[in-house]
Each structure stands twice: as C-alpha cells, then as structure tokens.
Design a protein around this motif. Structure first.
Motif: not given
Length: 194
Positions: A74-78, A96-98
């Motif tokens: 999963x993207x770190x932002x999430x 969020x900025x992913x």
C-alpha cells in the motif's frame, strides 16, 4: 534529537506534512492483504500526532506513494493516514498525497496541495537523517518549512552500535550514505536549495 516545534502558538493557517517512508505487507492463504507502517513511517506518525496536539493545524498531509506502481505494498500515505486515524486524528483533517515516488516529487505535489489550501505555515515531519534533503526539496519547490524530527525508531545503546559493523551500524550507515548521495544528486538536478 528533539523537534524544533515548540509550544508557542503559530499564527495563521498551519499544515503538517508527514513524509512517507514505507510499509509492511502481510498476506494470508486466501490472498487477503494487510498493510502497516514500517518503523520509519510509524515514528513519523507518532511525531505528527504529537505536533498535531501541540499546534492544532488545519490539516495533516499524509504524503508518499509507491516507487514502483506495480508494488503490492500500500502507498505509505494511505498506511500512515490509517494509523493517524487509529490514533485519534479526525479523518476530515487528513489529506492524502499518494502520487509521489520520491522526496522531490513529494515536495512538488505537497506544495501544490498546500497552495490550494491557502496555508500560512508548514511543519514537516520526517526522520532526522532525511530532514536536510526534505527541507532542501521544499525550498527548491518554493516553500520554507519548520522541521519536526521524528525520533529514531530503534534504541541505540552506544555510539559503537550505531557506527561499527553490526545490524544497527550497517543499517544506520546505509541511511546516512543514502541521504548524502541523495542530497548530491538532488543538488545536481536543481531539486535541492541550500
């Protein structure tokens, strides 16, 4: 290292940006997955929560995508957003900025987000070894930020365990080398401003 964010009130609209680090991915036999922050991301989440309680910002930007779009993690932002919510930050205060793949892209994408939010003051949360490159990337993108340094996630008993051969020494030396080379590369590309 202590963060530079104090308890004095900050004037205007404040935003916190939590820089991405990484995540762990677990799978079961049915193909289900569960992601959680790696040690670096977890320490950044805890620092962001501490600063959130101190300065009561308008928003926290949970920042960081995937280096490789085919990565199953999963993207770190999430993952960091989910951890912040679990720790009590209201979902509506997190943006969020992913889409970014590296620190430079994070600074560019986060700067655009911050400009659209009409923020007056920026606090950036990241690890001590990553802070110099992060601040330089934000300056190159046109923003000045106040650093909030996340505590190193591992207990270090002595200087020798950090710098001499061994698991901790090799890991720390690798992080420092990555940042030194990263700053040189960013400066050569115009992505870093001193």
């Amino acid at each position: 290292h202590a963060a530079e964010v104090g308890t004095d009130p900050v004037a205007g609209r404040v935003a916190i940006v939590v820089m991405g680090s990484g995540s762990y991915l677990a799978r079961d036999w049915d193909g289900n997955t569960y992601s959680l922050p790696d040690f670096g991301a977890a320490s950044r989440v805890l620092e962001a929560l501490r600063v959130f309680r101190l300065v009561h910002p308008e928003v926290i930007i949970s920042s960081g995508g995937k280096i490789d779009p085919n990565d199953r993690h999963e993207a770190t932002a999430i993952v960091m957003r989910d951890a912040l919510i679990e720790l009590g930050v209201p979902r509506e205060r997190i943006v969020l900025q992913s889409s970014s793949r590296n620190t430079y892209e994070e600074a560019i994408a986060d700067t655009k987000l911050l400009q659209s939010l009409n923020v007056d003051h920026l606090i950036v949360v990241t690890s001590d070894f990553h802070m110099r490159r992060t601040l330089g990337a934000f300056r190159a993108a046109g923003l000045t930020a106040t650093p909030a340094i996340a505590r190193f996630p591992y207990e270090v008993d002595s200087w020798s365990s950090r710098w001499l051969p061994g698991d901790m020494g090799l890991a720390y030396t690798s992080l420092v080398a990555h940042e030194v080379l990263g700053i040189a590369y960013y400066a050569a590309r115009g992505w870093f401003r001193f």
